[in-house]
Design an enzyme around this catalytic site. Structure first.
Site, PDB file in Angstrom:
ATOM      1  N   HIS A 122      37.256  35.869  45.146  1.00  0.00           N
ATOM      2  CA  HIS A 122      36.670  36.478  43.955  1.00  0.00           C
ATOM      3  C   HIS A 122      35.180  36.685  44.261  1.00  0.00           C
ATOM      4  O   HIS A 122      34.603  35.938  45.047  1.00  0.00           O
ATOM      5  CB  HIS A 122      36.858  35.484  42.802  1.00  0.00           C
ATOM      6  CG  HIS A 122      36.454  35.986  41.462  1.00  0.00           C
ATOM      7  ND1 HIS A 122      35.157  35.987  41.025  1.00  0.00           N
ATOM      8  CD2 HIS A 122      37.192  36.485  40.446  1.00  0.00           C
ATOM      9  CE1 HIS A 122      35.112  36.467  39.786  1.00  0.00           C
ATOM     10  NE2 HIS A 122      36.337  36.775  39.416  1.00  0.00           N
ATOM     11  N   ASP A 202      37.451  26.889  45.268  1.00  0.00           N
ATOM     12  CA  ASP A 202      37.340  27.637  44.015  1.00  0.00           C
ATOM     13  C   ASP A 202      38.673  27.435  43.291  1.00  0.00           C
ATOM     14  O   ASP A 202      39.676  28.052  43.629  1.00  0.00           O
ATOM     15  CB  ASP A 202      37.084  29.112  44.329  1.00  0.00           C
ATOM     16  CG  ASP A 202      37.272  30.016  43.111  1.00  0.00           C
ATOM     17  OD1 ASP A 202      37.644  29.510  42.030  1.00  0.00           O
ATOM     18  OD2 ASP A 202      37.061  31.233  43.254  1.00  0.00           O
ATOM     19  N   GLN A 205      41.573  29.303  39.128  1.00  0.00           N
ATOM     20  CA  GLN A 205      42.920  29.699  38.693  1.00  0.00           C
ATOM     21  C   GLN A 205      43.950  28.587  38.820  1.00  0.00           C
ATOM     22  O   GLN A 205      45.107  28.776  38.449  1.00  0.00           O
ATOM     23  CB  GLN A 205      43.399  30.921  39.492  1.00  0.00           C
ATOM     24  CG  GLN A 205      42.594  32.180  39.248  1.00  0.00           C
ATOM     25  CD  GLN A 205      42.725  32.718  37.827  1.00  0.00           C
ATOM     26  OE1 GLN A 205      43.601  32.319  37.066  1.00  0.00           O
ATOM     27  NE2 GLN A 205      41.831  33.612  37.457  1.00  0.00           N
ATOM     28  N   LYS A 228      39.431  28.938  31.501  1.00  0.00           N
ATOM     29  CA  LYS A 228      40.710  29.281  32.150  1.00  0.00           C
ATOM     30  C   LYS A 228      41.712  28.144  31.986  1.00  0.00           C
ATOM     31  O   LYS A 228      42.800  28.171  32.553  1.00  0.00           O
ATOM     32  CB  LYS A 228      40.490  29.554  33.643  1.00  0.00           C
ATOM     33  CG  LYS A 228      39.381  30.534  33.918  1.00  0.00           C
ATOM     34  CD  LYS A 228      39.812  31.643  34.804  1.00  0.00           C
ATOM     35  CE  LYS A 228      38.584  32.418  35.267  1.00  0.00           C
ATOM     36  NZ  LYS A 228      38.748  33.844  35.098  1.00  0.00           N
ATOM     37  N   CYS A 366      37.448  41.778  40.291  1.00  0.00           N
ATOM     38  CA  CYS A 366      36.381  41.078  41.027  1.00  0.00           C
ATOM     39  C   CYS A 366      36.820  40.724  42.443  1.00  0.00           C
ATOM     40  O   CYS A 366      36.463  39.654  42.969  1.00  0.00           O
ATOM     41  CB  CYS A 366      35.888  39.832  40.282  1.00  0.00           C
ATOM     42  SG  CYS A 366      35.066  40.227  38.751  1.00  0.00           S
TER      43      CYS A 366
END
Ligand code: PMP
Length: 409
Positions: A122, A202, A205, A228, A366
């Protein structure tokens, strides 16, 4: 197994009509809806406890401080960190990654060093490193995404080769927001550690979708966003392994982050407070703690199981539509489906879906360089959460057929 029909009742935003149809909310990778527990936590805080933290000696300030610091303890438990001091509150994943680039990076990255990323990052796990590399004269390297019989996956042989000095840091996405690819984070971190390379995950998600254990993963840093994971916007946290976090300089200066100062110099608080300059996002941290309670009450294994089922069902249903190209791997997919409809621009797909009450997302998500590489500059994405049902996937598939028919008339 969770019962999404039951859970939906906890999420007031889901209970509405859009353009005369019951809302089908399939934009969860962008942000998830919020349960009453989170909305009530915000309401309670502002009605009863609103006060600034840490420096007050009065009842409300004490309550706010206790709840804010409890949220830190809760976040540490949620990812099984050894110590609450390993949790820095941030605005979200993006800010956490920028924090690492601006602190760890400022101290450790210099000319000639390399930073390893993947081609599936991303922008929030790309641009901070671009900025750092430009400042320091370092070089970015990328583990390629390759497209083959198993779909679009990461080239793991290339990863093994690239993960070596002069690479000093490897930052990678756990679950890709476009490809639905789930990286073997534990293995990546173990390989990095064996080679003396710092690992950053990261987890934007993955955090709300599966159990995460930073000690089991063996990562050095992990960055997440509250919004999220059923929590509010504007709050997230960064996990940093204590030995590393303690050594890092501050990156923003202001109140709250120092023990004492003269006009010339300051003595900073230890981590994590040294990284939280100014009045923090108290209300949202407290509400994030309520979101974590909610997710744990539902059960994160059960959420992961629901994700896997719905994702497999969507892959099968949408895969049967011969006018769609679905991006990502063919198996082991996370709970989202990104697709290109032949002859129809993704923005048209999303706008038409909205007419039928379905919320999708369209564009480059993104992931601009990745989309370019995959020759899919724009795609549409349906992303799922614990309240989505197979019936909603059916409605999506039927609607996509209508959209295709409309544009080929
Ligand atoms: N990484 C991934 C994989 C994401 O999907 C997102 C959000 N779309 C981010 C990072 C950035 O999260 P935020 O905008 O909440 O900082």
């Amino acid at each position: 197994m969770i019962d999404p029909a039951q859970l939906r009742k906890d999420f007031p935003a889901l209970d509405q009509q859009v353009n005369g149809h019951p809302l089908v909310y399939l934009d969860n990778a962008a942000t998830t809806q919020k349960p009453l527990a989170v909305i009530n936590a915000l309401d309670h805080y502002y009605r009863r406890d609103n006060s600034n933290v840490h420096r007050g000696l009065h009842e409300l300030s004490n309550r706010a401080t206790a709840a804010y610091e409890h949220a830190r303890v809760r976040a540490a438990q949620f990812v099984n960190a050894a110590d609450a001091d390993e949790i820095v509150f941030t605005r979200g994943t993006t800010e956490g990654l920028n924090l690492i680039a601006n602190t760890w990076g400022a101290v450790n990255i210099s000319a000639g060093d390399e930073i390893l990323l993947t081609e599936a990052e991303h922008h929030s796990n790309l641009i901070p490193w671009q900025l750092l590399a430009q400042r320091a004269g370092a070089r970015l390297r990328f583990v390629p995404v390759r497209s083959g019989a198993d779909g679009d996956t990461l080239d793991l042989d290339a990863l093994e080769k690239l993960l070596a000095p002069p690479v000093k840091l490897f930052s990678f996405v756990h679950v890709s927001n476009t490809l639905a690819l789930v990286n073997n984070a534990k293995k990546f971190c173990a390989l990095a550690r064996q080679r003396g390379i710092v690992s950053v995950i990261d987890a934007a998600q993955s955090i709300g979708h599966r159990p995460l254990d930073v000690r089991d993963l063996g990562c050095d840093f992990l960055s997440v966003s509250g919004h999220k994971m059923a929590g509010p916007t504007g709050i997230g946290f960064l996990y940093g392994r204590k030995e590393l976090l303690e050594q890092l300089p501050p990156w923003q200066g202001g109140g709250e982050m120092l023990d004492s100062t003269t006009y010339e110099t300051a003595k900073f608080k230890p981590a994590p407070h040294r990284f939280e300059a100014g009045t923090p996002n108290i209300a949202d941290a407290i509400a994030l703690s309520a979101a974590m309670d909610y997710l744990d009450a539902v059960g994160r294994d059960a959420i992961a199981d629901h994700d896997a089922r719905l994702s497999a069902y969507a892959y099968e249903k949408l895969g049967a539509l011969d006018f769609l190209r679905i991006l990502g791997p063919k198996s082991g997919r996370a709970g989202l489906t990104t697709f290109v409809m032949s002859g129809v621009h993704a923005h048209d797909v999303v706008e038409m879906a909205n007419i039928f009450g379905i919320a999708l997302r369209g564009g480059h998500h993104c992931n601009q360089p990745l989309m370019k590489k995959l020759n899919a500059p724009a795609s549409a994405r349906a992303s799922f959460y614990l309240y989505n049902t197979a019936a909603e996937v059916d409605r999506l598939a039927e609607t996509l057929v209508k959209i295709k028919q409309y544009f080929t008339r």
